[in-house]
Design a protein around this motif. Structure first.
Motif, PDB file in Angstrom:
ATOM      1  N   SER A 244       4.919 -10.013  -4.614  1.00 25.05           N
ATOM      2  CA  SER A 244       4.169 -10.475  -3.438  1.00 25.05           C
ATOM      3  C   SER A 244       2.786  -9.848  -3.526  1.00 25.05           C
ATOM      4  N   ASP A 245       1.790 -10.490  -2.921  1.00 22.08           N
ATOM      5  CA  ASP A 245       0.418  -9.981  -3.069  1.00 22.08           C
ATOM      6  C   ASP A 245       0.115  -8.779  -2.173  1.00 22.08           C
ATOM      7  N   HIS A 246       1.005  -8.484  -1.222  1.00 24.67           N
ATOM      8  CA  HIS A 246       0.886  -7.313  -0.341  1.00 24.67           C
ATOM      9  C   HIS A 246       2.025  -7.381   0.656  1.00 24.67           C
ATOM     10  N   GLY A 247       1.998  -6.539   1.682  1.00 21.82           N
ATOM     11  CA  GLY A 247       3.051  -6.553   2.697  1.00 21.82           C
ATOM     12  C   GLY A 247       2.929  -7.735   3.642  1.00 21.82           C
ATOM     13  N   GLY A 248       3.906  -7.841   4.537  1.00 21.98           N
ATOM     14  CA  GLY A 248       4.006  -9.019   5.385  1.00 21.98           C
ATOM     15  C   GLY A 248       3.464  -8.845   6.790  1.00 21.98           C
TER      16      GLY A 248
ATOM     17  N   SER B 195      -4.328  -4.731   0.793  1.00 20.44           N
ATOM     18  CA  SER B 195      -3.406  -5.075   1.883  1.00 20.44           C
ATOM     19  C   SER B 195      -3.643  -6.501   2.368  1.00 20.44           C
ATOM     20  N   GLU B 196      -4.529  -7.221   1.665  1.00 18.28           N
ATOM     21  CA  GLU B 196      -4.788  -8.635   1.949  1.00 18.28           C
ATOM     22  C   GLU B 196      -4.870  -9.377   0.616  1.00 18.28           C
ATOM     23  N   CYS B 197      -5.026 -10.706   0.714  1.00 19.99           N
ATOM     24  CA  CYS B 197      -4.855 -11.562  -0.467  1.00 19.99           C
ATOM     25  C   CYS B 197      -5.934 -11.392  -1.534  1.00 19.99           C
ATOM     26  N   THR B 198      -7.197 -11.532  -1.158  1.00 20.70           N
ATOM     27  CA  THR B 198      -8.286 -11.567  -2.134  1.00 20.70           C
ATOM     28  C   THR B 198      -8.356 -10.307  -3.005  1.00 20.70           C
ATOM     29  N   PRO B 199      -8.287  -9.100  -2.432  1.00 19.11           N
ATOM     30  CA  PRO B 199      -8.399  -7.913  -3.294  1.00 19.11           C
ATOM     31  C   PRO B 199      -7.302  -7.813  -4.350  1.00 19.11           C
ATOM     32  N   THR B 200      -6.072  -8.144  -3.987  1.00 17.59           N
ATOM     33  CA  THR B 200      -4.986  -8.074  -4.969  1.00 17.59           C
ATOM     34  C   THR B 200      -5.194  -9.090  -6.083  1.00 17.59           C
ATOM     35  N   ARG B 201      -5.621 -10.288  -5.733  1.00 17.85           N
ATOM     36  CA  ARG B 201      -5.851 -11.324  -6.749  1.00 17.85           C
ATOM     37  C   ARG B 201      -7.027 -10.947  -7.653  1.00 17.85           C
ATOM     38  N   THR B 202      -8.015 -10.287  -7.081  1.00 15.53           N
ATOM     39  CA  THR B 202      -9.137  -9.774  -7.883  1.00 15.53           C
ATOM     40  C   THR B 202      -8.630  -8.763  -8.902  1.00 15.53           C
ATOM     41  N   ALA B 203      -7.748  -7.870  -8.465  1.00 15.16           N
ATOM     42  CA  ALA B 203      -7.197  -6.843  -9.359  1.00 15.16           C
ATOM     43  C   ALA B 203      -6.402  -7.464 -10.504  1.00 15.16           C
ATOM     44  N   ILE B 204      -5.665  -8.538 -10.217  1.00 16.52           N
ATOM     45  CA  ILE B 204      -4.883  -9.216 -11.263  1.00 16.52           C
ATOM     46  C   ILE B 204      -5.813  -9.783 -12.331  1.00 16.52           C
ATOM     47  N   MET B 205      -6.858 -10.460 -11.899  1.00 14.98           N
ATOM     48  CA  MET B 205      -7.745 -11.134 -12.847  1.00 14.98           C
ATOM     49  C   MET B 205      -8.624 -10.157 -13.636  1.00 14.98           C
ATOM     50  N   THR B 206      -8.955  -9.017 -13.017  1.00 17.14           N
ATOM     51  CA  THR B 206      -9.859  -8.065 -13.674  1.00 17.14           C
ATOM     52  C   THR B 206      -9.123  -6.900 -14.331  1.00 17.14           C
ATOM     53  N   GLY B 207      -7.898  -6.611 -13.863  1.00 15.07           N
ATOM     54  CA  GLY B 207      -7.190  -5.434 -14.338  1.00 15.07           C
ATOM     55  C   GLY B 207      -7.814  -4.141 -13.838  1.00 15.07           C
ATOM     56  N   ARG B 208      -8.622  -4.259 -12.798  1.00 15.78           N
ATOM     57  CA  ARG B 208      -9.369  -3.101 -12.299  1.00 15.78           C
ATOM     58  C   ARG B 208      -9.276  -3.037 -10.776  1.00 15.78           C
ATOM     59  N   TYR B 209      -9.735  -1.912 -10.230  1.00 13.88           N
ATOM     60  CA  TYR B 209      -9.806  -1.814  -8.776  1.00 13.88           C
ATOM     61  C   TYR B 209     -10.723  -2.911  -8.246  1.00 13.88           C
ATOM     62  N   PRO B 210     -10.287  -3.632  -7.211  1.00 13.83           N
ATOM     63  CA  PRO B 210     -11.087  -4.763  -6.711  1.00 13.83           C
ATOM     64  C   PRO B 210     -12.435  -4.329  -6.146  1.00 13.83           C
ATOM     65  N   GLN B 211     -12.560  -3.054  -5.767  1.00 13.10           N
ATOM     66  CA  GLN B 211     -13.827  -2.552  -5.222  1.00 13.10           C
ATOM     67  C   GLN B 211     -14.977  -2.708  -6.218  1.00 13.10           C
ATOM     68  N   ARG B 212     -14.654  -2.688  -7.492  1.00 12.25           N
ATOM     69  CA  ARG B 212     -15.716  -2.746  -8.517  1.00 12.25           C
ATOM     70  C   ARG B 212     -16.472  -4.071  -8.481  1.00 12.25           C
ATOM     71  N   ALA B 213     -15.803  -5.133  -8.050  1.00 10.02           N
ATOM     72  CA  ALA B 213     -16.419  -6.469  -8.091  1.00 10.02           C
ATOM     73  C   ALA B 213     -17.416  -6.695  -6.953  1.00 10.02           C
ATOM     74  N   GLY B 214     -17.221  -6.008  -5.834  1.00 10.93           N
ATOM     75  CA  GLY B 214     -18.127  -6.168  -4.695  1.00 10.93           C
ATOM     76  C   GLY B 214     -17.764  -7.321  -3.788  1.00 10.93           C
ATOM     77  N   GLY B 215     -17.684  -7.047  -2.493  1.00 12.31           N
ATOM     78  CA  GLY B 215     -17.492  -8.093  -1.490  1.00 12.31           C
ATOM     79  C   GLY B 215     -16.100  -8.668  -1.382  1.00 12.31           C
TER      80      GLY B 215
END
Length: 442
Positions: A279-283, A65-85
């Motif tokens: 869009s990377d998430h809602g507004g 629901s924010e920018c960094t996690p969605t961009r992490t998911a794009i680059m990894t193809g995985r849930y952003p939680q896996r990367a940590g932080g």
């Protein structure tokens, strides 16, 4: 007229071979902000035309629901939680905003480690040139810069937002960079991003390329192209804006995307290029998340539903609307497949190949989709399984739960948590199992 015009047939730059991929991301744009997604008050001819030329997804979700996690998911193809932080947007000036992120920031490790980047690594293995123009937001430190992730060319904003004219954060920190070096450049941010995208396409028309055009618009600060004052916008008005200002930024972004699409046409690349817009998430409150409730940073539909348009001439149907659920990391799986990039040992994806399902006119098998978002002592969690969606919000020691039937109640107005308690427990168990499975590696 300023509108993206029909293309003029040009000799193809190269015959056959893997397609070019242009991946355009708007920042903080609401689900319902385009005319093609029901907006009554915006003029977005470029993106509306793109929707009429390709497929439009109506149940597309951001991974965060924010920018960094969605961009992490794009680059990894995985849930952003896996990367940590990275479950929360990295704060201005490289600040961690919850315990894991704070710990990593103190170690100088707040960002996405390059070895997690499955997307660019995979594309590079099969001969793609990779470009980024726009927002990065996956780490300020040099070891996290886009070139370390495999981008051949990167013109970018290091953090989450900057003054559209001064290209600095409200602290005065310069965040505009070119291939790992901070730079200064005159111009309105949306135009600079577009200029760089146009040049990248011209420079690399002879071989397959992946170009991420990651706009800062319409994210605050709310500055239209004519709002230059010659000085940095002050912190007290940084996040304040009106719907009118927001629309001005959004419409200018639409116009700018038209320049990118026109370049593809003029360079003879249209037929062999996939164009993806999300869009990377809602507004925020200035955006239009209708018909859904909730805003950015929440896990109500308005915080995580996003537009998604994909045009791939002769490979995807024209003007088709797709209403099965998909998620940002599904695009990663799709991009790697269409590029002919196979996973290596130790690599895996959490997403499905949504483009293949769209090409085959099939509905993917039912699956659960999960979210978790953290900031300070507030944690949001959600799971969607079929029509049912469970949301939990914990703040301090208080937890609130909602259960919605999205089939009957997409606006999430009537929680069924008190009556369908068996479903609540069932979904809570799925969430707990997922959380254990995506436990961060750092």
């Amino acid at each position: 007229s300023g509108c993206y015009q029909p293309h003029v047939p040009v000799e193809p730059a190269r015959e056959g071979g893997p397609p070019n991929i242009v991946f355009i991301i708007a920042d903080d744009m609401g689900y319902g902000d385009l005319r093609s997604y029901g907006a009554p008050d915006t003029y977005t001819p470029t993106l509306d035309k793109l929707a009429s030329e390709g497929v439009k997804f109506t149940k597309f979700y951001a991974n965060g629901s924010e920018c960094t996690p969605t961009r992490t998911a794009i680059m990894t193809g995985r849930y952003p939680q896996r990367a940590g932080g990275l479950e929360c947007a990295i704060g201005t000036d490289n600040v961690g905003r919850y315990d894991d992120a704070i710990r990593l920031a103190e170690q100088g490790d707040l960002g996405l480690p390059a070895e997690h980047n499955t997307l660019i690594k995979g594309l590079k293995r099969v001969g793609y040139v990779a470009g980024l123009t726009g927002k990065w937001h996956l780490g300020y430190d040099d070891k996290f810069n886009p070139n370390r992730h495999g981008f051949d060319h990167a013109f970018y904003v290091q953090g989450g937002n900057c003054d559209y004219f001064e290209h600095k954060e409200h602290t005065g920190r310069n965040v505009l960079a070119l291939n790992g070096q901070l730079i200064e450049r005159e111009g309105y941010m949306t135009d600079l991003i577009t200029n760089e995208a146009v040049q990248f396409i011209k420079d690399h028309r002879e071989k397959p390329f992946f170009l991420a055009v990651t706009h800062t618009a319409p994210h605050f600060p709310y500055q239209g192209p004519g709002d230059k004052t010659g000085k940095l916008l002050s912190k007290d008005v940084w996040t304040k804006g009106t719907r009118k200002q927001y629309i001005e930024m959004l419409e200018h972004m639409d116009l700018s995307i038209g320049r990118v699409l026109l370049t593809l046409d003029r360079e003879g690349l249209r037929e062999n290029t996939i164009v993806i817009f999300i869009s990377d998430h809602g507004g925020t409150p200035e955006a239009r998340n209708a018909p859904f409730s909730g805003l950015k940073s929440t896990l109500f539909e308005g915080g995580i539903r996003a537009p998604c348009i994909i045009r791939w001439p002769d490979k995807l149907p024209r003007g088709k609307t797709i209403d099965w659920p998909a998620m940002t990391f599904d695009l990663t799986a799709s991009i790697l497949r269409v590029a002919g990039a196979e996973l290596q040992k130790g690599e895996s994806l959490d997403g499905i190949d949504m483009v293949q399902f769209a090409q085959d006119k099939k509905t993917p098998p039912r699956r659960e989709l999960f979210w978790r978002s953290r900031r300070g002592d507030r944690t949001w969690k959600a799971v969607r399984d079929g029509r049912l969606k469970l949301i939990q919000k914990t703040e301090g020691s208080e937890t609130t739960e909602w259960l919605f039937d999205l089939g009957r109640d997409p606006q999430e107005e009537n929680s069924l948590a008190k009556t369908l308690f068996v479903d609540v427990e069932h979904l809570k168990a799925k969430l707990a199992k997922w959380e254990a499975e995506v436990k961060a590696v750092r």
